[in-house]
Write a protein that holds these residues in place. Sequence first.
Motif, short mmCIF file in Angstrom:
data_model
loop_
_atom_site.label_atom_id
_atom_site.label_comp_id
_atom_site.label_asym_id
_atom_site.label_seq_id
_atom_site.Cartn_x
_atom_site.Cartn_y
_atom_site.Cartn_z
N GLU A 1 37.89 37.76 -21.31
CA GLU A 1 37.65 36.52 -22.28
C GLU A 1 36.16 36.41 -22.48
OE1 GLU A 1 39.07 36.41 -19.11
OE2 GLU A 1 40.72 35.28 -19.03
N TYR A 2 35.42 36.52 -21.51
CA TYR A 2 33.92 36.48 -21.87
C TYR A 2 33.63 37.51 -22.92
CZ TYR A 2 28.90 36.51 -20.88
OH TYR A 2 27.50 36.44 -21.12
N SER A 3 33.92 38.70 -23.06
CA SER A 3 33.40 39.86 -23.91
C SER A 3 33.94 39.21 -25.15
CB SER A 3 34.17 40.89 -23.43
OG SER A 3 33.58 41.38 -22.07
N PHE A 4 35.16 38.87 -25.58
CA PHE A 4 35.73 38.59 -26.60
C PHE A 4 34.88 37.47 -27.33
CE2 PHE A 4 38.78 35.84 -29.18
CZ PHE A 4 39.02 36.85 -29.96
N ALA A 5 34.77 36.47 -26.69
CA ALA A 5 33.79 35.61 -27.53
C ALA A 5 32.26 36.11 -27.63
CB ALA A 5 33.33 34.27 -26.21
N ILE A 6 32.01 36.87 -26.81
CA ILE A 6 30.44 37.31 -27.21
C ILE A 6 30.77 38.15 -28.29
CG2 ILE A 6 28.64 38.83 -26.42
CD1 ILE A 6 28.57 36.13 -25.13
N ALA A 7 31.52 38.85 -28.50
CA ALA A 7 31.89 40.01 -29.57
C ALA A 7 32.13 39.23 -30.75
CB ALA A 7 33.26 40.74 -29.13
N ILE A 8 32.83 38.15 -30.86
CA ILE A 8 32.97 37.31 -32.08
C ILE A 8 31.49 37.07 -32.66
CG2 ILE A 8 33.55 35.18 -33.08
CD1 ILE A 8 36.02 35.49 -31.50
N GLY A 9 30.58 36.67 -31.69
CA GLY A 9 29.47 36.22 -31.98
C GLY A 9 28.29 37.21 -32.48
N LYS A 10 28.46 38.40 -32.05
CA LYS A 10 28.06 39.73 -32.49
C LYS A 10 28.42 40.04 -33.76
CE LYS A 10 25.42 39.65 -28.94
NZ LYS A 10 24.17 39.50 -29.04
N VAL A 11 29.74 40.02 -34.25
CA VAL A 11 30.31 40.02 -35.30
C VAL A 11 29.69 39.24 -36.41
CG1 VAL A 11 32.44 40.04 -36.78
CG2 VAL A 11 32.43 41.37 -34.61
N LEU A 12 29.49 37.98 -35.97
CA LEU A 12 28.89 37.03 -37.00
C LEU A 12 27.62 37.46 -37.19
CD1 LEU A 12 29.16 34.31 -38.26
CD2 LEU A 12 28.27 33.08 -36.20
N LEU A 13 26.80 37.98 -36.20
CA LEU A 13 25.45 38.45 -36.30
C LEU A 13 25.25 39.45 -37.37
CD1 LEU A 13 22.40 38.38 -35.45
CD2 LEU A 13 22.88 39.86 -33.79
N VAL A 14 25.97 40.44 -37.08
CA VAL A 14 26.26 41.70 -38.21
C VAL A 14 26.43 41.09 -39.45
CG1 VAL A 14 27.32 43.65 -38.56
CG2 VAL A 14 26.47 43.41 -36.28
N SER A 15 27.21 40.16 -39.70
CA SER A 15 27.77 39.69 -41.01
C SER A 15 26.68 38.98 -41.58
CB SER A 15 29.09 39.09 -40.96
OG SER A 15 30.05 39.73 -40.32
N MET A 16 25.91 38.23 -40.97
CA MET A 16 24.74 37.52 -41.55
C MET A 16 23.61 38.45 -41.88
SD MET A 16 25.09 34.07 -39.19
CE MET A 16 23.82 33.12 -40.24
N VAL A 17 23.41 39.39 -41.10
CA VAL A 17 22.19 40.28 -41.42
C VAL A 17 22.71 41.02 -42.54
CG1 VAL A 17 21.06 42.40 -40.57
CG2 VAL A 17 21.58 40.41 -38.84
N ALA A 18 23.83 41.61 -42.40
CA ALA A 18 24.26 42.14 -43.77
C ALA A 18 24.20 41.38 -45.09
CB ALA A 18 25.70 42.83 -43.58
N LEU A 19 24.62 40.14 -45.00
CA LEU A 19 24.43 39.17 -46.12
C LEU A 19 23.00 39.19 -46.41
CD1 LEU A 19 25.58 37.24 -48.21
CD2 LEU A 19 25.17 35.33 -46.14
N GLY A 20 22.24 38.88 -45.30
CA GLY A 20 20.67 38.74 -45.60
C GLY A 20 19.99 40.08 -46.39
N VAL A 21 20.42 41.17 -46.09
CA VAL A 21 19.85 42.24 -46.66
C VAL A 21 20.50 42.59 -48.24
CG1 VAL A 21 20.26 45.13 -46.68
CG2 VAL A 21 19.74 43.72 -44.74
#
Length: 195
Positions: free
Chosen positions: A88-108
């Motif tokens: 459960e913990y890993s799933f919640a953290i993974a969603i945050g990391k996917v959000l981070l990668v998406s925001m960084v890609a948008l920033g680029v």
Amino acid sequence: IADMGVSAVATKTLIDLKEERQVAERVGSIVLAKVLVLAVMALGFVLVFLFNLIDLADFRRLGFSALFALGYIIAPNFYFLAYGRMREYSFAIAIGKVLLVSMVALGVVISAKVDFFIFSNAFSSLVSGILVLYVLGRSQAVKISRTSVVEARRFISSARRLGVANLATLVYTTTPIFVIGKVFGLEAAGLYGAA
């Protein structure tokens, strides 16, 4: 370093408990201890603002760092670590990391400034923290029955040595970067930090 070692002490304490009632009582006190640490951090942030210790651009970045720390502090990772419920913990953290990668890609794509990338990291941490807190609340495994200020202070006191050690390490490792940045500029500090 964000919670000054409270999570490490909490994980060790929860591992030794067997009864659900004891776990529920301790979780409430641990959350209270983390809130107290957060209040001290907020006070420091306000003091930096009131005494104008840094310029506005650095203050904004400090605010993003505080947002990142808030995400870490509110996450009850100690519970998941103590009981091996990492799925459960890993799933919640993974969603945050996917959000981070998406925001960084948008920033680029939009050629964003540095502050956007700093904010992306902080925002994804906050989202992860909220999701982990939500997962614990929904799991019904722990019902926070009561909180004890005395026990919360005991958690903070037990974590004091670990917190001081973490803080000393942070100061030791980041001071050269700040000094190089002030003397030679941001580019030199970035190169030193990357090396």
